[in-house]
Design an enzyme around this catalytic site. Structure first.
Site, PDB file in Angstrom:
ATOM      1  N   CYS A 283       0.839  -1.203   0.000  1.00  0.00           N
ATOM      2  CA  CYS A 283       0.000   0.000   0.000  1.00  0.00           C
ATOM      3  C   CYS A 283       0.874   1.254   0.000  1.00  0.00           C
ATOM      4  O   CYS A 283       1.491   1.592   1.015  1.00  0.00           O
ATOM      5  CB  CYS A 283      -0.921  -0.035   1.223  1.00  0.00           C
ATOM      6  SG  CYS A 283      -1.843   1.493   1.506  1.00  0.00           S
TER       7      CYS A 283
ATOM      8  N   CYS B 132      -0.077   3.990   2.486  1.00  0.00           N
ATOM      9  CA  CYS B 132       0.321   3.588   3.842  1.00  0.00           C
ATOM     10  C   CYS B 132       1.758   4.010   4.121  1.00  0.00           C
ATOM     11  O   CYS B 132       2.091   4.446   5.231  1.00  0.00           O
ATOM     12  CB  CYS B 132       0.202   2.076   4.016  1.00  0.00           C
ATOM     13  SG  CYS B 132      -1.480   1.425   3.878  1.00  0.00           S
TER      14      CYS B 132
END
Length: 328
Positions: free
Chosen positions: A80, A83
């Protein structure tokens, strides 16, 4: 002001109330002194404020810890990209808050059950757990200023509604400049010896309304004064029970186990009678039986009783853990 001839002798040991107040103040001073001298044995390092959590350790590392410090949860994954942008910002801010927050990082690929329990639909997703209660904060990447505003609110709610003041961190290792660190390191205003002594004298005289007002006078100028917070909680408890009929109150509680107000009143009587575990257990059982606003009312009263007994008392620690299990 309450009439000065009102007596609660035999209902509560006022000497014990004063001793508990003094003991808590000494404990607060000891923690502050330990922090000034490098943290002491109970202090944590900034590195301890960011932890990786899995399903096996969730109850220990998140639920139990949330009874002493708000735990921010960062749901993330290696693949991700947002993230990877968000996580370093969260880590930096949590360290800057100087022990007022703990960051738990959860890899969703390895912990699917936790992701489902929190209802995470996409990542990054950030939640908080405070005294066992899960709170959604935000989803997706966000700017540092926006995140800090959210964390400021979380810290405020945790302290005002749950009585959580966080962890002791070695001050020599905490990076300077963060708003949270400045807040944690703030020196209480004062002195307030005369006002605090007036409050204690009012308690000894049975003038609970006068004691309440004296403690509020201190807190209006110094909201973080721990001695005044403890004294106010004790004075308000005594003020509440002075109008209760003990026999009728206990009869109502026995006849109406699902009535939140009946159980709250009986818990107040339990506490002033020295039955601490009974008071805590009664309200924790009531939390399990209730929902919504009624449940929140019971929870808040329980937190107020924690304040009366003192956060350092092992019975409070045990009850906080039981409350977390009842809420989560």
């Amino acid at each position: 002001m309450q009439p000065r001839n009102m007596s609660m002798s035999g209902v509560v040991d006022l000497a014990a109330v004063k001793a508990a107040q003094e003991a808590k103040a000494k404990a607060e001073q000891a923690r502050a002194e330990a922090a000034r001298q490098g943290g002491g044995p109970g202090a944590v390092s900034p590195a301890d404020l960011v932890i990786d959590v899995d399903e096996a350790g969730f109850e220990r590392d998140v639920l139990q810890r949330s009874t002493e410090v708000p735990v921010v949860i960062d749901f993330w994954a290696e693949w991700c990209e947002p993230c990877k942008q968000l996580s370093p910002v969260l880590e930096q801010l949590v360290v800057e808050y100087g022990g007022r927050l703990l960051l738990a990082k959860i890899d969703v690929d390895a912990n699917q059950m936790l992701m489902q329990q929190f209802g995470v639909q996409g990542i990054p997703a950030v939640f908080a757990v405070v005294a066992g209660q899960a709170l959604p904060l935000f989803q997706g990447a966000a700017g540092k200023e926006q995140i800090q505003q959210t964390l400021d609110q979380l810290v405020q709610v945790a302290e005002q509604r749950f009585g959580l003041t966080g962890l002791t961190v070695d001050p020599d290792a905490v990076p300077g400049g963060g708003a949270g660190a400045q807040q944690a390191a703030a020196v209480p205003a004062g002195p307030y010896d005369a006002l605090l002594e007036a409050a204690v004298q009012a308690l000894d005289a049975g003038d609970f309304g006068g004691a309440v007002q004296a403690y509020k006078n201190v807190l209006s100028d110094d909201p973080g004064n721990s001695e005044a917070k403890l004294g106010l909680a004790q004075a308000e408890l005594l003020q509440r029970v002075q109008s209760l009929d003990p026999q009728r109150t206990r009869q109502d509680a026995a006849e109406k186990p699902g009535d939140a107000q009946a159980q709250i009143a009986a818990a107040d009587l339990d506490l002033v009678g020295g039955h601490v575990e009974d008071a805590f257990g009664r309200l924790i059982d009531t939390v399990r039986r209730t929902a919504g606003d009624e449940r929140d009312t019971v929870r808040i009263r329980l937190l107020e009783l924690f304040e009366v007994v003192g956060a350092d008392d092992p019975r409070v620690s045990a009850a906080r853990r039981a409350l977390s299990r009842a809420l989560f």
